[in-house]
Structure formats: structure tokens, C-alpha cells
Write an enzyme that holds these catalytic residues in place. Structure first.
Site, short mmCIF file in Angstrom:
data_model
loop_
_atom_site.label_atom_id
_atom_site.label_comp_id
_atom_site.label_asym_id
_atom_site.label_seq_id
_atom_site.Cartn_x
_atom_site.Cartn_y
_atom_site.Cartn_z
N GLY A 158 42.45 39.14 45.06
CA GLY A 158 42.14 39.36 43.66
C GLY A 158 42.88 38.38 42.79
O GLY A 158 43.48 37.41 43.27
N ALA A 199 46.80 39.79 43.34
CA ALA A 199 47.31 40.36 44.59
C ALA A 199 46.35 40.10 45.73
O ALA A 199 45.16 39.81 45.53
CB ALA A 199 47.56 41.86 44.43
N LYS A 223 48.09 46.43 49.37
CA LYS A 223 47.92 45.42 48.34
C LYS A 223 49.30 44.86 48.00
O LYS A 223 50.20 45.61 47.63
CB LYS A 223 47.25 46.01 47.10
N ASP A 263 37.60 48.90 33.85
CA ASP A 263 37.03 47.80 34.64
C ASP A 263 36.07 48.34 35.70
O ASP A 263 36.13 47.97 36.86
CB ASP A 263 38.14 46.97 35.28
#
Length: 553
Positions: free
Chosen positions: A21, A24, A41, A135
């Protein structure tokens, strides 16, 4: 880039990189303490010293860990080790909802509603815990092989009492799913999530987002100025009640949207009900935007009370239009006379031709009576299932109303048998529950059962269904066949190969097959010298009280 270390916090063994991403990387890993596969993550090293990024990363862990819902990815652990900040969460075997749409295109109405019901339930749960996701998009939704969806990535989520991470409420989120007020930098409310859910629903039903543009700003401006296209223009078979959910969720004014995710969830659960079949299309007043400016990533809007002129003034004087109209009428009259002379158009009653009356929505007897009054005597009735027409009423005729047809032709009427039975998704239920449901609904189905070993599932649970998919409409008396794959306790024959094997390798091999193992011996390692039950015997794992004992030295 692959992680430089192979173990995090002396507990999580890195297996492979599965995603990257903006801030991360996500790895598949094994929790060696609990012996389970997880997703971890890890914040990129160069960003771990950036205070704002670190706060966003910690906020994701904080927001998601406060939630416990079957459609939200579970958070197992959060921590920092050797300068690495990490979040450990459940590992989902499957794909993102975006990948599913790209592979299959538009989904069926029933499957889209099933997915949206799960997503909206998860967001309702988050809102009740004062968390706004901000989001929501198919890229942040994981789809398991059994159809369960899990929403993830609360990286820009905020709590109602949290401080802002950006100056002046800078725009965050993905432009294709962005609420109009977010593009203007307004304070986010639960309505921004509801708007995004509406856009996701649109994409599920059409296979694409409603607006495209060369830049995120161009897309955001379209969300401000242009109405959402009607999904029923893409697929007229979509019920109006379903389209209305999208229209209400994506209203330009937040006050016109659903007051809560729960209200949207209720409509999703009821939109396919029989009483919703004749609802009308809803509409909202669209703000009249006179001017849009973009400054420092913010969209500034100037509204106007004056109507915007959209039609050109006529360029020709009135007498020119009169002359054109007369010429067109003369041409049409000549054409009509030619068609009648060539028997392309038949006059009612002339040469045995009659006009088909409108018989749609009439009862069978009423329709026959009207047709016989027009001298049509060859009438065939074909009964079919229908979601929208009452039982016994005419759905359609093989000729259109008003069409001139020779009286000796056969008239075929499709007559409704009623809505039939909508096959549900039985996965996750027990076989006994599925049989009870079908019996209660009066559905005659031939049930084929195949059993499959399932280490982490109670016996008797339906793992998958075949031959009749969820959302299929069938005749309840058609005796169709549905196949269930049902879980059963793992059963193995104790292999001779265990003797002489390293005891820890033998234990792991049996664990992978869902078999509970107890070790008997001294020291931390050794080789297997004996097994109980004995080699060659059949063993079934029945709960935690049942074990295989490995004797080693």
C-alpha cells in the site's frame, strides 16, 4: 521490497509478500505460538519516523481493534519490534471485491444485494462505535471463497472525537467513491460512508464506476455536478426498489441520503419483497452549481438560484418551421398510402387482419374474451414464473398491442405462475437447517450430499452448494437437484511412515490434517518409536478430547 528479516517479534515467521500500500507492506506469516496463518501489515521503515504517518498507522489498528463484526477483518495483535511497527490480522484466503468485478463484470442483483448487505452491516457496526471509515471501495473489501466479505484498511478512518490528521480537512479517500462534500473539505460525517456504499453498489450492478476523468479532481467535480446514471438504463431487469437505494445513498445533499447505515441496511433487506415491486423512481433536487474552482486540492463551489440555460435558441423564423412541417406531413402521407397499398400496414377488419388488443395484466379468461372478440380463436397459454406479475395474470403476448395480425395466426400468451422460490445461500448452515428451511417453504428438491473432511469446522456444516446457485429463481414443484458439500470430522489411517520420523515433523503433519496430537517422551526432540492408536488403524478426530499420542526417544 521483501522484508529484510524473516521473523517479527520472535513470534511471526514471514512466509511471503501479499500486498503493498501507500505506507505499509502486507505479508503472509505464521504465528508460531498459536500455530496459525495470519496477515501482518508492517509500516515501511522510512515512514516510521514520520509522525503523521505513524499516527495514521496506529489509528488503523485502534479503529479496527474496537470492532468485532463478521464482516470486518479481525485484529489479533499490534506492536513495535526493533523499530518496526506492525499490525497482525486474520489472513483471508480469497481476492478483493475489485478483482472479482474485473474478472466477472456486472454481478447479478441477488449477489450484489448479498454483498452490500454484509458491507452495510459492517459499516453500521463501525458507525455505532463512532468510527467513520472514509475510504470504502472494492479494493478495501476482501471476498472469501465462501462468499463472505470482509472490509479492511481503516488507515484514514476517524472517530467522532478524534483530531484531524490534515490541515484544513484536506481531501482523503479515493476519487471514484468520494462524497461531494468531502471534495469541498467539509467535516466528514457518516453520510460520506453511505455515499461510498452507494457507488460500490452501482459498480457491482454495472461492472464500472459512474464517473471517469483524467485526474482525481476532474472525477470529484463530476460527483459534484452530474447526477448518478440510472442503473436500470444499464439493465432494465434491475428492480426499481434496488435502483432507489443507490439514488438515495448517492444524493448530492447529505440531508437527502439515508440518515444512517442501518436505514440503508433495512432497505437492502426488503428491496426484493413482493410489495416493493411497483415502487416509483425517487428523485432529489440537484444543486445548481454556477462555478467550480480548485485551490490547493480543495474544490470551491459557487451556487446559483438562476436556471442554467441548456437549450440553444431557435435559429430559424417561425414561417420556416411551418414550411418544414407541411413538407414532412406530405411525405408521411405519401409513405402511408404506399404502405397500405402494399399491404405492409393492414387496416383493421380488412382481408382478415385484426388489431391485437392489450391483454397484459389481464386474467387468462379476460384476455381470451378480448381476443375472441377480435376473431382470434387459436390461443395458446404458456405458464411461466414471474417476480412482478400476479399469479394467473398475462405477462406478455407474442404480438404487440395495436399490431395488425391475420386472425388465423396463433396467439401465445405467457401467464404468470407466481414468483416461484428464490434459492438462498445455504453455505454456513447445517444440513439439518437447510432441509428444515426447504420443507418449511414447501420446496421439493432432490438433495445430493457429499462429505468432506474439515479440520476447523463442526461436522454437518454446508461448505458449498452446487447445481443450484444462490439467487436462482425456480419452480418449487420442479424437483430440481441441489448438491451440498458437508463437513465431517477428519478421518485418517495412521500411516506407517510416522515411525522413525522426527517427532515435531510428525506432529505438524498430523496437525495439518486436523488431527490433535500429544507427545510422550523426554527432551525437546527425538524420533517417533510408537503411535497410539496403532499404525494402520482408522482414526477420527472427534472434538478436543480425542488425540493421537506420539511416543518418541
Amino acid at each position: 521490497m521483501p522484508l529484510a528479516v524473516q521473523e517479527v517479534a520472535n513470534r511471526y515467521e514471514i512466509i511471503s509478500l501479499i500486498g503493498q500500500g501507500g505506507m505499509a507492506d502486507v505479508y503472509k506469516a505464521k504465528d508460531i505460538i498459536l500455530n496459525r496463518i495470519v496477515a501482518i501489515k508492517i509500516l515501511r521503515e522510512k515512514l516510521s519516523h514520520d509522525a503523521m504517518t505513524l499516527v495514521r498507522f496506529q489509528r488503523e489498528a485502534s479503529a479496527a481493534s474496537r470492532l468485532s463484526h463478521p464482516n470486518v477483518v479481525d485484529i489479533y495483535d499490534v506492536g513495535e519490534s526493533d523499530g518496526m511497527h506492525y499490525i497482525v490480522m486474520e489472513f483471508i484466503r480469497g481476492r478483493t471485491l475489485k478483482q472479482l468485478i474485473q474478472q466477472r463484470g456486472a454481478l447479478s442483483v441477488s449477489e450484489s444485494i448479498q454483498i452490500m448487505t454484509q458491507l452495510t452491516s459492517a459499516i453500521d457496526h463501525a458507525h455505532k462505535h463512532n468510527i467513520i471509515h472514509r475510504d470504502i471501495k472494492p479494493q478495501n473489501v476482501l471476498v472469501k471463497d465462501d462468499g463472505t466479505v470482509k472490509i479492511t484498511d481503516f488507515g484514514i478512518a476517524i472517530a467522532n472525537d478524534a483530531v484531524q490528521l490534515t490541515l484544513n480537512n484536506a481531501v482523503m479517500g479515493s476519487a471514484h467513491y468520494l462524497a461531494p462534500e468531502t471534495a469541498q473539505g467539509k467535516e466528514p460525517t457518516a453520510q460520506v460512508d453511505i455515499y461510498s456504499l452507494g457507488i460500490v453498489f452501482y459498480e457491482l450492478l454495472t461492472g464500472d464506476v459512474p464517473f471517469h476523468g483524467k485526474t482525481p479532481t476532474e472525477i470529484a467535480v463530476k460527483h459534484l455536478r452530474q447526477p448518478i446514471p440510472y442503473v436500470r438504463d444499464f439493465n432494465p431487469a434491475i428492480p426499481q426498489a434496488v435502483e432507489n437505494i443507490i439514488l438515495k445513498a448517492t444524493a448530492k445533499d447529505p440531508k437527502d441520503r439515508y440518515s444512517s447505515a442501518y436505514a440503508m441496511l433495512e432497505d437492502l433487506q426488503n428491496c426484493m419483497n413482493w410489495e416493493m415491486r411497483n415502487v416509483e423512481r425517487i428523485s432529489f433536487t440537484t444543486p445548481n452549481i454556477a462555478k467550480v474552482d480548485v485551490n490547493d486540492g480543495h474544490v470551491e463551489v459557487e451556487y446559483s438560484d438562476e436556471p442554467i440555460e441548456t437549450e440553444e435558441k431557435r435559429k430559424f423564423p417561425w414561417f420556416t418551421w411551418i414550411i418544414r412541417t407541411i413538407v414532412i406531413l406530405i411525405v408521411c402521407l405519401i409513405l402511408l398510402l404506399g404502405l397500405v397499398a402494399g399491404h405492409v400496414i393492414q387496416v383493421d377488419g380488412l382481408l382478415g387482419y385484426q388489431t391485437i388488443p392489450n391483454v397484459v395484466n389481464l386474467s387468462t379468461s379476460q384476455a381470451k374474451k378480448k381476443l375472441k372478440a377480435k376473431n382470434f380463436t387459436h390461443i395458446t397459454i404458456k405458464k411461466v414464473l414471474s417476480d412482478s406479475v400476479d399469479k394467473g395474470k398475462v405477462i406478455s403476448c407474442n404480438y404487440d398491442a395495436g399490431q395488425s395480425v391475420y386472425h388465423g395466426n396463433t396467439i401465445v400468451l405467457k401467464v404468470s405462475k407466481g414468483p416461484g422460490y428464490l434459492v438462498e445461500d445455504f453455505t454456513g448452515q447445517t444440513l439439518e437447517e437447510a432441509e428444515y428451511t426447504l420443507d418449511k417453504e414447501g420446496v421439493k428438491l432432490n438433495i445430493e450430499v457429499k462429505y468432506k473432511n474439515a479440520a476447523d469446522t463442526n461436522p454437518g456444516v454446508i461448505l458449498s452448494q452446487k447445481k443450484l446457485k444462490a439467487g436462482t429463481r425456480i419452480d418449487p414443484n420442479a424437483n430440481e437437484t441441489i448438491q451440498f458439500v458437508v463437513s465431517q470430522n477428519p478421518t485418517i489411517v495412521i500411516p506407517e511412515s510416522l515411525i522413525g520420523m522426527d517427532v515435531n515433523e510428525a506432529k505438524e503433519s498430523l496437525n495439518d490434517q486436523g488431527i490433535a496430537v500429544v507427545l510422550s517422551g523426554s527432551g525437546d526432540t527425538g524420533v517417533v518409536v510408537n503411535v497410539s492408536p496403532s499404525v494402520g488403524s482408522t482414526y477420527t478426530q472427534e472434538g478436543s478430547d480425542s488425540v493421537v499420542t506420539l511416543y518418541y526417544q
